[in-house]
Design an enzyme around this catalytic site. Sequence first.
Site, PDB file in Angstrom:
ATOM      1  N   GLY A 152       0.835  -1.274   0.075  1.00 42.24           N
ATOM      2  CA  GLY A 152       0.134  -0.091   0.155  1.00 42.24           C
ATOM      3  C   GLY A 152       0.802   1.205  -0.006  1.00 42.24           C
ATOM      4  O   GLY A 152       0.546   2.181  -0.901  1.00 42.24           O
TER       5      GLY A 152
ATOM      6  N   TYR B 271       4.634 -19.600   8.032  1.00 45.50           N
ATOM      7  CA  TYR B 271       5.596 -19.060   7.302  1.00 45.50           C
ATOM      8  C   TYR B 271       5.362 -19.375   5.715  1.00 45.50           C
ATOM      9  O   TYR B 271       5.541 -18.298   5.000  1.00 45.50           O
ATOM     10  CB  TYR B 271       7.277 -19.647   7.661  1.00 45.50           C
ATOM     11  CG  TYR B 271       8.026 -19.046   7.043  1.00 45.50           C
ATOM     12  CD1 TYR B 271       8.452 -17.748   6.990  1.00 45.50           C
ATOM     13  CD2 TYR B 271       9.035 -19.751   6.153  1.00 45.50           C
ATOM     14  CE1 TYR B 271       9.636 -17.121   6.596  1.00 45.50           C
ATOM     15  CE2 TYR B 271      10.083 -19.059   5.761  1.00 45.50           C
ATOM     16  CZ  TYR B 271      10.409 -17.762   5.894  1.00 45.50           C
ATOM     17  OH  TYR B 271      11.545 -16.909   5.259  1.00 45.50           O
TER      18      TYR B 271
ATOM     19  N   LYS C  49       4.234 -16.292   3.122  1.00 42.59           N
ATOM     20  CA  LYS C  49       5.069 -16.027   1.911  1.00 42.59           C
ATOM     21  C   LYS C  49       4.376 -16.181   0.519  1.00 42.59           C
ATOM     22  O   LYS C  49       4.599 -15.403  -0.613  1.00 42.59           O
ATOM     23  CB  LYS C  49       6.252 -16.953   1.648  1.00 42.59           C
ATOM     24  CG  LYS C  49       7.463 -16.476   2.868  1.00 42.59           C
ATOM     25  CD  LYS C  49       7.782 -14.848   2.618  1.00 42.59           C
ATOM     26  CE  LYS C  49       9.144 -14.904   3.647  1.00 42.59           C
ATOM     27  NZ  LYS C  49       9.384 -13.583   3.259  1.00 42.59           N
TER      28      LYS C  49
ATOM     29  N   TYR D 248      -0.758  -6.479  -7.012  1.00 42.34           N
ATOM     30  CA  TYR D 248      -0.520  -5.069  -6.945  1.00 42.34           C
ATOM     31  C   TYR D 248       0.213  -4.749  -8.230  1.00 42.34           C
ATOM     32  O   TYR D 248       0.053  -3.533  -8.886  1.00 42.34           O
ATOM     33  CB  TYR D 248       0.408  -4.636  -5.825  1.00 42.34           C
ATOM     34  CG  TYR D 248      -0.532  -4.095  -4.505  1.00 42.34           C
ATOM     35  CD1 TYR D 248      -1.175  -5.105  -3.987  1.00 42.34           C
ATOM     36  CD2 TYR D 248      -0.424  -2.918  -4.130  1.00 42.34           C
ATOM     37  CE1 TYR D 248      -2.129  -4.578  -3.068  1.00 42.34           C
ATOM     38  CE2 TYR D 248      -1.248  -2.326  -3.142  1.00 42.34           C
ATOM     39  CZ  TYR D 248      -2.016  -3.419  -2.674  1.00 42.34           C
ATOM     40  OH  TYR D 248      -2.855  -3.097  -1.468  1.00 42.34           O
TER      41      TYR D 248
ATOM     42  N   THR E 219      20.709 -19.781   2.870  1.00 45.70           N
ATOM     43  CA  THR E 219      21.748 -18.968   2.621  1.00 45.70           C
ATOM     44  C   THR E 219      22.633 -18.910   4.000  1.00 45.70           C
ATOM     45  O   THR E 219      22.044 -19.095   4.774  1.00 45.70           O
ATOM     46  CB  THR E 219      21.154 -17.501   2.400  1.00 45.70           C
ATOM     47  OG1 THR E 219      20.486 -17.470   1.141  1.00 45.70           O
ATOM     48  CG2 THR E 219      22.293 -16.182   2.116  1.00 45.70           C
TER      49      THR E 219
END
Length: 242
Positions: free
Chosen positions: A32, A75, A79, A89, A105
């Site tokens: 937003g 989780y 996502k 959007y 990572t």
Amino acid sequence: MFFILPRPRVRSTILNCPTLKVGALGTHNALGLAKAKRASFILASTSEAYGDPLVHPQKEDYWGNVNPIGPRGVYDEAKRFAEAMTMAYHRYHKIDTKILRIFNTYGPRMRLQDGRVVPAFISQALAGRPLTVFGNGSQTRSFCYVSDLIDGIFKLATSDFHEPVNLGNPREMTIKQFADEIIRITGTKSTIEYKPLPEDDPKVRQPDISRAKKILGWEPRVSFEEGITQTIKYFRESLKSD
Ligand code: UDP
């Protein structure tokens, strides 16, 4: 605007309501703001969007295998909601959005006690304690060194590609192999202790990075040996100064 939802850690904190709220509602709020300011928006999504994958290695067009009501669901589903919202959007409000799916990572400056396997095994090895392998250690992960990931994020941020892009190192190994490597490289006398496998722990994980190679001209450059040596050095120094 650059929006990253950090992976929620310690492990016990992954299984809670704020994980879902921050990932889903937080992304909505941030989108937003991007819309109001006509800002670019980058979503740091995750390989967890693929859940416990039935396709291997994972390509961006695989829709995943997620248990929505399992302990990792807060989780994974946050996502996945965030990705859906980001694409919406982009499509309906014409926001310049990017989505990256980050695979495991590692590197210096990870928190020692964050519960992930890299800090867990290295700190156990340096303390001479047993390395806690969950399950029989046959589950696989593919570890990407942090500087390679940052390079990929930068390339994606400056591209004009809007579909999700996997960023990770395709070099796959079992968790048992990973434990053996940590024992070898640190030279510790630690042994391996087997503990129960957490519920819904993905059995395999390996990125297919052909999209990142084609669109961004990106692929990881840091070898496992080099990256893990740097990481162990960092942990050794941190433990000393503690
Ligand atoms: N794991 C392990 N011992 C530990 C911590 C993790 O065997 O002390 C395993 C875990 O069950 C998983 C893998 O290592 O199979 C990677 O776990 P991590 O939490 O680092 O990342 P993710 O599961 O999100 O890929």
